[in-house]
Each structure stands twice: as structure tokens, then as C-alpha cells.
Scaffold this motif. Structure first.
Motif, short mmCIF file in Angstrom:
data_model
loop_
_atom_site.label_atom_id
_atom_site.label_comp_id
_atom_site.label_asym_id
_atom_site.label_seq_id
_atom_site.Cartn_x
_atom_site.Cartn_y
_atom_site.Cartn_z
N ASN A 49 2.93 11.76 -14.48
CA ASN A 49 4.33 11.71 -14.06
C ASN A 49 4.54 12.44 -12.72
N LYS A 50 5.70 12.23 -12.12
CA LYS A 50 6.08 12.85 -10.85
C LYS A 50 5.16 12.41 -9.71
N ASN A 77 6.90 7.53 -11.92
CA ASN A 77 8.00 8.44 -11.64
C ASN A 77 9.02 8.12 -12.72
N LYS A 79 11.87 8.67 -13.29
CA LYS A 79 13.25 8.33 -12.91
C LYS A 79 13.40 6.86 -12.52
N GLU A 80 12.28 6.17 -12.32
CA GLU A 80 12.34 4.78 -11.87
C GLU A 80 12.65 3.80 -13.00
N GLN A 81 13.34 2.76 -12.66
CA GLN A 81 13.80 1.76 -13.63
C GLN A 81 12.64 1.05 -14.33
N THR A 83 9.86 2.03 -15.34
CA THR A 83 9.00 2.89 -16.17
C THR A 83 8.77 2.30 -17.55
N GLY A 123 8.22 16.85 -17.32
CA GLY A 123 9.20 15.77 -17.18
C GLY A 123 9.42 14.97 -18.45
N THR A 126 13.15 13.87 -19.02
CA THR A 126 13.51 12.79 -18.09
C THR A 126 12.93 11.46 -18.55
N ARG A 130 14.86 8.10 -19.88
CA ARG A 130 14.62 6.82 -19.24
C ARG A 130 14.22 5.77 -20.28
#
Length: 281
Positions: A49-50, A77, A79-81, A83, A123, A126, A130
Motif C-alpha cells: 500500500n501507499k 494506493n 485511496k484509488e477507486q 483498488t 493504511g 483507509t 475503500r
């Protein structure tokens, strides 16, 4: 730690695979070394991640490193759609044989059950947010659901057991502790800031010298200074007089905020050096 370990082991029988979450800046140091023993032969997917904070070239080396050990690794990442789609595809790849056998028995489109394991600050929250999206958490008469736990449905193909327990990092190796501290993965008061800063300066001088030189506007001659001399120089340069703590805080924050660019502290090449050293011994 023992409680978390027990929780994970109790829930292993309810999942098809384990997703191990690591930090792209610390693909090795952010792993719990006891995990191999805890999950045994259960299929595993390593999620790096990250990726937006890590050095892409180094991350790719870690992907190859894990794959050489027979473990599929995917960089994301959280936070990305995309994922959810990416992890669903990877989970299917890990369980390809199992899904094929189930299909031959007439079992189709059965949701893959998994749990996500990782040390704090990699993460996980997060990623869970998601994956869960706006879906309502599934609860009810299903095995593995205990107080404080629930199944989260990400799509028709993936279900995640929430909160299987938190595994903490082990850092008997001082360098691992310094890496975790520099990225903010452990509390700031666990390791002296001067040690973290010296480690960080030495690392960036060796691996990302251009970024360090540009950020602090250093001359070529100044770049050849030791980390301690650089600290003295830059503390004076920023007008902090003899307040070195102010420079430690500034440097550590700059690193964490990616002001010195993306970076990966764990290097596969360092493992190769250790193996060579062991062979020589």
C-alpha cells in the motif's frame, strides 16, 4: 500481541486467503515476522500500500522478491477507486486452483472470503473504507462473526472479515526501528529524534542525494559532510541557533510529507548483501 495472534488463528478457518498489508516505503520492516508461523499454509496475498509515497522502481523489486517466494504481491494506493477491482482480481489469481475445483463440482460465483492483516499505520482503515464503500456491513448467522467483528461485502466476489486483530511490528533490529520511526509508523517518543534524523540524512545521502541537495539547497562540498555536521550546518542556516530539536522536527516532517520526494527505505539489494555476508561467515 498474543490476543491478536489468537484472534487471527481462530478466524483462519473462516477465510479463503489472508491479505497481508505492508507500506511501500517499508515492504519488509512493516511486516510482522511471526506471520508466517501464524497463518501457516493458508493462501496469502501481499498488498503493498501507499505506492504513491514509495519509490516505484524499488517497489517493483519487492513485487519480484515476494513472487520469488511463491507469494503474489500487488501494489496499490488504497485511496484509488480501482483498488477493489485490483484486489478482487489478485485474490482470484491466488485461489485459481481452488476456484477451478469448486467450478468442477458445480459451485459457481462463490464470494471469496478474506481478512486483512497489517501492523498499525500501514493504511488498513483507509483500505477497509475503500473496500466497504457505501455497502452495509453483513452480519448475522455466519461463522466467524463475534462481538466487534463483521463481514464486509465489497462486491459480489469479495467478503472481508473485519478486525481480526492488530499485529505489532517487532524491531529488535535497531535499523528497523529507525525506519518505522522515520515514516511515523511508531510513536515519536520511542526513538530519540537525533538518531532518526542522522539515520534519515545518511539514507538520503546514499540513495536520493539529488533530492536531499535540492530540498536543503546544499552545495556539493556540503553534501560530503557527515550527518552530524549537516545537522549543525542546517540548524544554523534555518536560524534555529542551537535548537537542534527544531531541525529534527523539520527534517522528519519533510520526509513524511514527501518533501524529499518518494522513497523506499527497505532495499532488496540490502538482503542480497546480507546473504553474501552469511555465506562468507
Amino acid at each position: 500481541m498474543s490476543k491478536a495472534r489468537r484472534q487471527v488463528q481462530e478466524n483462519l478457518k473462516h477465510v479463503d486467503l489472508v491479505m497481508e498489508l505492508v507500506d511501500a516505503r517499508l515492504p519488509l520492516s512493516s511486516r510482522n515476522p511471526m506471520l508466517d508461523k501464524i497463518i501457516g499454509t493458508k493462501p496469502r496475498l501481499v498488498i503493498i500500500n501507499k505506492k504513491d509515497l514509495g519509490d516505484d522502481l524499488e517497489i517493483q523489486k519487492w513485487v519480484h522478491y515476494f513472487e520469488a517466494q511463491g507469494i503474489l504481491a500487488v501494489k496499490i494506493n488504497a485511496k484509488e477507486q480501482q483498488t477493489v477491482k485490483k484486489l478482487t482480481k489478485a485474490a482470484k489469481e491466488v485461489l485459481e486452483e481452488k476456484i477451478k475445483r469448486a467450478s468442477e463440482r458445480g459451485i459457481q460465483n462463490k464470494a471469496i472470503r478474506t481478512m486483512i492483516i497489517g501492523i498499525p499505520n500501514v493504511g488498513k482503515s483507509t483500505l477497509m473504507n475503500r473496500l466497504a464503500g457505501k455497502k452495509i456491513a453483513i452480519t448475522g448467522n455466519k461463522p466467524g462473526v463475534t462481538k466487534g467483528q463483521q463481514w464486509l461485502k465489497t462486491n459480489e466476489e469479495l467478503e472481508i472479515l473485519d478486525t481480526p486483530g492488530i499485529l505489532w511490528p517487532k524491531f529488535e533490529d535497531q535499523k528497523v526501528g529507525l525506519k518505522l520511526a522515520l515514516t511515523g509508523a511508531i510513536k515519536d517518543d520511542l526513538i530519540p529524534k537525533d538518531e532518526i534524523t542522522i539515520f534519515g540524512l545518511d539514507f538520503f545521502k546514499a540513495n536520493y542525494p539529488d533530492e536531499l541537495q535540492h530540498r536543503f539547497k546544499l552545495t556539493d562540498d556540503q553534501m560530503s559532510l557527515s550527518a552530524v555536521d549537516l545537522i549543525i550546518l542546517l540548524t544554523q542556516k534555518y536560524g534555529f541557533r542551537d535548537d537542534y530539536d527544531r531541525f529534527y522536527d523539520l527534517f522528519i516532517k519533510d520526509v513524511r510529507d514527501s518533501k524529499l520526494g518518494t522513497y523506499t527505505l527497505d532495499r532488496v539489494s540490502d538482503l542480497d548483501k546480507e546473504d553474501t555476508q552469511d555465506d562468507n561467515d
